[in-house]
Design a protein around this motif. Structure first.
Motif, PDB file in Angstrom:
ATOM      1  N   PHE A  82      58.916  23.498 -13.127  1.00  0.00           N
ATOM      2  CA  PHE A  82      59.332  23.697 -14.513  1.00  0.00           C
ATOM      3  C   PHE A  82      58.923  22.464 -15.305  1.00  0.00           C
ATOM      4  O   PHE A  82      59.263  21.337 -14.935  1.00  0.00           O
ATOM      5  CB  PHE A  82      60.848  23.922 -14.601  1.00  0.00           C
ATOM      6  CG  PHE A  82      61.369  24.037 -16.007  1.00  0.00           C
ATOM      7  CD1 PHE A  82      60.931  25.052 -16.844  1.00  0.00           C
ATOM      8  CD2 PHE A  82      62.299  23.130 -16.499  1.00  0.00           C
ATOM      9  CE1 PHE A  82      61.397  25.159 -18.150  1.00  0.00           C
ATOM     10  CE2 PHE A  82      62.779  23.232 -17.795  1.00  0.00           C
ATOM     11  CZ  PHE A  82      62.325  24.249 -18.624  1.00  0.00           C
ATOM     12  N   LYS A 126      61.704  34.828 -13.882  1.00  0.00           N
ATOM     13  CA  LYS A 126      60.626  35.003 -14.849  1.00  0.00           C
ATOM     14  C   LYS A 126      61.150  35.036 -16.272  1.00  0.00           C
ATOM     15  O   LYS A 126      60.580  34.401 -17.176  1.00  0.00           O
ATOM     16  CB  LYS A 126      59.876  36.299 -14.538  1.00  0.00           C
ATOM     17  CG  LYS A 126      58.748  36.632 -15.505  1.00  0.00           C
ATOM     18  CD  LYS A 126      58.083  37.939 -15.090  1.00  0.00           C
ATOM     19  CE  LYS A 126      57.005  38.358 -16.073  1.00  0.00           C
ATOM     20  NZ  LYS A 126      56.348  39.630 -15.664  1.00  0.00           N
ATOM     21  N   TYR A 129      62.135  31.581 -17.387  1.00  0.00           N
ATOM     22  CA  TYR A 129      60.943  30.839 -17.800  1.00  0.00           C
ATOM     23  C   TYR A 129      60.523  31.245 -19.210  1.00  0.00           C
ATOM     24  O   TYR A 129      60.189  30.399 -20.051  1.00  0.00           O
ATOM     25  CB  TYR A 129      59.776  31.117 -16.839  1.00  0.00           C
ATOM     26  CG  TYR A 129      59.754  30.272 -15.591  1.00  0.00           C
ATOM     27  CD1 TYR A 129      59.806  28.884 -15.657  1.00  0.00           C
ATOM     28  CD2 TYR A 129      59.642  30.866 -14.329  1.00  0.00           C
ATOM     29  CE1 TYR A 129      59.756  28.103 -14.497  1.00  0.00           C
ATOM     30  CE2 TYR A 129      59.594  30.097 -13.165  1.00  0.00           C
ATOM     31  CZ  TYR A 129      59.656  28.721 -13.257  1.00  0.00           C
ATOM     32  OH  TYR A 129      59.602  27.952 -12.126  1.00  0.00           O
ATOM     33  N   ALA A 181      55.164  27.659 -18.829  1.00  0.00           N
ATOM     34  CA  ALA A 181      56.529  27.141 -18.694  1.00  0.00           C
ATOM     35  C   ALA A 181      56.638  26.207 -17.497  1.00  0.00           C
ATOM     36  O   ALA A 181      57.494  25.319 -17.469  1.00  0.00           O
ATOM     37  CB  ALA A 181      57.519  28.295 -18.555  1.00  0.00           C
ATOM     38  N   LYS A 182      55.771  26.396 -16.517  1.00  0.00           N
ATOM     39  CA  LYS A 182      55.812  25.583 -15.304  1.00  0.00           C
ATOM     40  C   LYS A 182      55.033  24.276 -15.438  1.00  0.00           C
ATOM     41  O   LYS A 182      55.153  23.393 -14.591  1.00  0.00           O
ATOM     42  CB  LYS A 182      55.234  26.375 -14.120  1.00  0.00           C
ATOM     43  CG  LYS A 182      55.945  27.688 -13.838  1.00  0.00           C
ATOM     44  CD  LYS A 182      55.248  28.438 -12.714  1.00  0.00           C
ATOM     45  CE  LYS A 182      55.907  29.793 -12.467  1.00  0.00           C
ATOM     46  NZ  LYS A 182      55.214  30.545 -11.397  1.00  0.00           N
TER      47      LYS A 182
END
Length: 238
Positions: A82, A126, A129, A181-182
């Motif tokens: 993240f 998911k 995120y 998002a990661k």
């Protein structure tokens, strides 16, 4: 679709209302696409591709060697990323809630009903995120709209398999890949800048690169960082 084959290399040809040819190699497996003016002779396209074979092979090799995440099971103790940092997932039984939250700088807590199936746990993470990415994007867009001197009508997030972002110039809308998002915030910022500049220049030509150099001088470093990070097992640089 029209194609050109040179040995084992296959190139998809897309004819457009453009002035110059543009060659691109896409992740995850090095798909090659050549955009060309509508009336360009096929032999000209073939010779242009041959002149770029060294570059093509280098790009394909880089995608083949890029690290992939192991398949995710969405169980406690598993690593997830993240904003560029590694977290350990902790799945917690909860009868009355389904949610995900951060715990400090080391853990992602997932609350869900006992026995929740893997696809449901995957979907829960998911959507978390997605929610978190949507919190990051508005201030970045506002800041860079002002710097670049453009105005966006809309932006959206979706899972994409070949691009980190996309721009609909006519609608003044950009799409951002959920996988961002990661990634580190600066990588997200780079993609936003890249897509906003398309409102000034449609193609990836010298003018486009000049705008990137002007507004984000270190963009190549951010691009290379993004394309060097592990990518999702089921997905695929930019």
């Amino acid at each position: 679709m029209e194609t050109i084959e040179i040995g084992s290399i296959k190139v998809d040809v897309v004819r457009k209302d453009i002035k110059n040819m543009h060659l691109a190699v896409y992740p995850p497996n090095g798909r090659i696409r050549l955009s060309a003016p509508e009336k360009t002779d096929k032999e000209v396209l073939r010779l242009f591709t041959i002149s770029k074979l060294g570059w093509i092979k280098k790009q394909v090799k880089s995608f083949e060697e890029q690290a992939r995440e192991a398949p995710r099971e969405f169980i406690s103790g598993e690593s997830h990323y993240f904003q560029g940092k590694r977290f350990l997932l902790e799945v917690i039984d909860a009868e009355d809630q389904n949610k995900v939250e951060l715990k400090g700088n080391k853990k992602i807590l997932m609350y869900c009903k006992p026995g929740t199936a893997k696809p449901k746990r995957a979907e829960l993470l998911k959507e978390w995120y997605r929610s978190e990415l949507k919190k990051q994007v508005p201030p970045l867009i506002k800041s860079w709209e002002d710097k670049i001197g453009v105005n966006l009508n809309d932006w959206r997030v979706k899972q994409m398999k070949t691009k980190w972002g996309a721009c609909n110039i006519e609608a003044k809308r950009i799409w951002l890949n959920l996988e961002l998002a990661k990634k580190p915030k600066i990588c997200l910022e780079y993609i936003i800048v890249h897509e906003l500049i398309h409102l000034l220049e449609r193609n990836h030509n010298e003018r486009f690169v000049a705008y990137l150099d002007e507004f984000m001088p270190k963009w190549r470093l951010h691009r290379d960082e993004l394309n060097s990070l592990p990518i999702a097992n089921s997905d695929w640089g930019y």
